[in-house]
Design an enzyme around this catalytic site. Structure first.
Site, short mmCIF file in Angstrom:
data_model
loop_
_atom_site.label_atom_id
_atom_site.label_comp_id
_atom_site.label_asym_id
_atom_site.label_seq_id
_atom_site.Cartn_x
_atom_site.Cartn_y
_atom_site.Cartn_z
N HIS A 48 14.09 133.03 29.92
CA HIS A 48 14.34 131.89 30.55
C HIS A 48 15.63 132.27 31.65
O HIS A 48 16.55 131.39 31.59
CB HIS A 48 14.87 130.76 29.76
CG HIS A 48 13.69 130.15 29.02
ND1 HIS A 48 12.66 129.50 29.46
CD2 HIS A 48 13.29 130.07 27.60
CE1 HIS A 48 11.65 129.20 28.55
NE2 HIS A 48 12.10 129.55 27.38
N GLU A 152 8.76 129.65 16.42
CA GLU A 152 9.27 128.43 17.27
C GLU A 152 7.86 127.58 17.69
O GLU A 152 7.75 126.91 18.64
CB GLU A 152 10.07 128.92 18.65
CG GLU A 152 9.16 129.88 19.42
CD GLU A 152 10.11 130.20 20.74
OE1 GLU A 152 11.04 129.62 21.02
OE2 GLU A 152 9.74 131.27 21.52
N ASP A 178 11.98 124.97 21.06
CA ASP A 178 10.78 124.85 21.10
C ASP A 178 9.86 124.39 19.78
O ASP A 178 8.98 123.65 19.58
CB ASP A 178 10.10 126.23 21.48
CG ASP A 178 10.29 126.45 22.88
OD1 ASP A 178 9.64 125.72 23.81
OD2 ASP A 178 10.33 127.45 23.30
C1 3PY Z 1 14.43 127.89 21.47
O1 3PY Z 1 15.07 127.15 20.87
O2 3PY Z 1 13.26 127.35 21.76
C2 3PY Z 1 14.59 129.24 22.12
O3 3PY Z 1 13.89 130.13 22.78
C3 3PY Z 1 16.17 129.33 22.37
O4 3PY Z 1 16.48 129.49 23.59
MG MG Z 2 11.90 128.99 22.90
#
Ligand code: 3PY
Ligand code: MG
Length: 257
Positions: A48, A152, A178
């Site tokens: 990101h 995630e 996520d």
């Molecule tokens: C998330 O929290 O989804 C991440 O990938 C950390 O930046």
């Molecule tokens: Mg993430």
């Protein structure tokens, strides 16, 4: 004595939580400055951010120059990118959106030399960062450099026990933003919500059972506290922009005081 890219496993061995900053601003000068702030490691986020691989190489070198290990969250679970991250001297690679055993096996294959995987040999800045000869690097790299799979999504959470058992994997890294988006079916980002914490406990249990590092993105001091309380020991703390914001807030407060 070996150098920064072979230092992380030893630093983690004590079981004391390691908290590191999460850098998304491109540039070796800033990375070098952040590496001097006293954190035990510095992470670069290539998923990101606009940090490209050339910039990342210079940033890893600037971090390693002051004997601090560099962690890299790569843009995607792509074998070429994972291989390059380690070749440039990253001590730890974190791959996003790794949801299945097959995807995690592919990740390990890219990150570990035979017989564990199929990492290809080359890229000599890794030898300078590790501070060892080529022969020693080959002998020690599978153990000393770390590869972490991100949990995630609901799919990754459902598969977490099988993922944690993939041979050669060193740790699980929760992306709570996520993950909470997935758990709420797109309704919210809730990094400290009860449902998110319960899901994260499942990740800690799978990691512990397989002797893996339990890691996560925390982002704030409250996040670090909440996640260490449930067993995480390797945590991304503030982002680089958050460090600036906090420094500015503290400066403004001092002016008033
Ligand atoms: C998330 O929290 O989804 C991440 O990938 C950390 O930046
Ligand atoms: Mg993430």
């Amino acid at each position: 004595m070996s150098g920064a890219s072979f230092a992380l496993r030893k630093r983690l061995a004590s079981g004391e939580p390691l908290i590191f900053p999460w850098v998304g601003t491109p540039g070796a000068q800033l990375a070098g400055q952040i590496a001097r702030l006293g954190f035990p490691a510095v992470a670069l986020d290539l998923q990101h951010s606009t940090i490209d691989m050339g910039e990342a190489a210079a940033m890893v070198a600037a971090i390693n120059a002051v004997n601090v290990p560099a962690i890299m969250r790569v843009r995607w679970n792509d074998p070429g990118i994972v291989n390059s991250a380690l070749d440039m001297g990253a001590a730890c690679v974190i791959a996003p959106m790794t949801n299945s055993v097959e995807q995690v096996k592919a990740l390990v294959k890219a990150a570990k030399y035979p017989p564990v995987g199929q990492r290809s040999w080359g890229g000599y800045t890794m030898l300078q960062s590790a501070g060892v000869s080529a022969g020693e690097y080959l002998k020690q790299a599978n153990h000393e450099t770390l590869v972490l799979a991100m949990i995630e999504t609901q799919e990754a959470l459902d598969n977490v026990e099988k993922i944690a058992a993939v041979p050669g994997l060193d740790g699980l890294f929760v992306g709570p933003s996520d993950l909470s988006i997935a758990l709420s079916n797109g309704a919210k980002i809730d990094r400290l919500g009860q449902g998110t914490l319960e899901a994260m406990k499942k990740v800690v249990a799978a990691a512990k059972k397989n002797n893996l590092i339990a890691a996560a993105f925390a982002g704030t001091a409250d996040g670090v506290k909440a996640y260490t309380e449930i067993g995480f020991t390797f945590l991304a703390g503030p982002t680089d922009t958050e460090l600036l914001r906090m420094g500015t807030a503290s400066f403004q407060t001092s002016l008033k005081g």
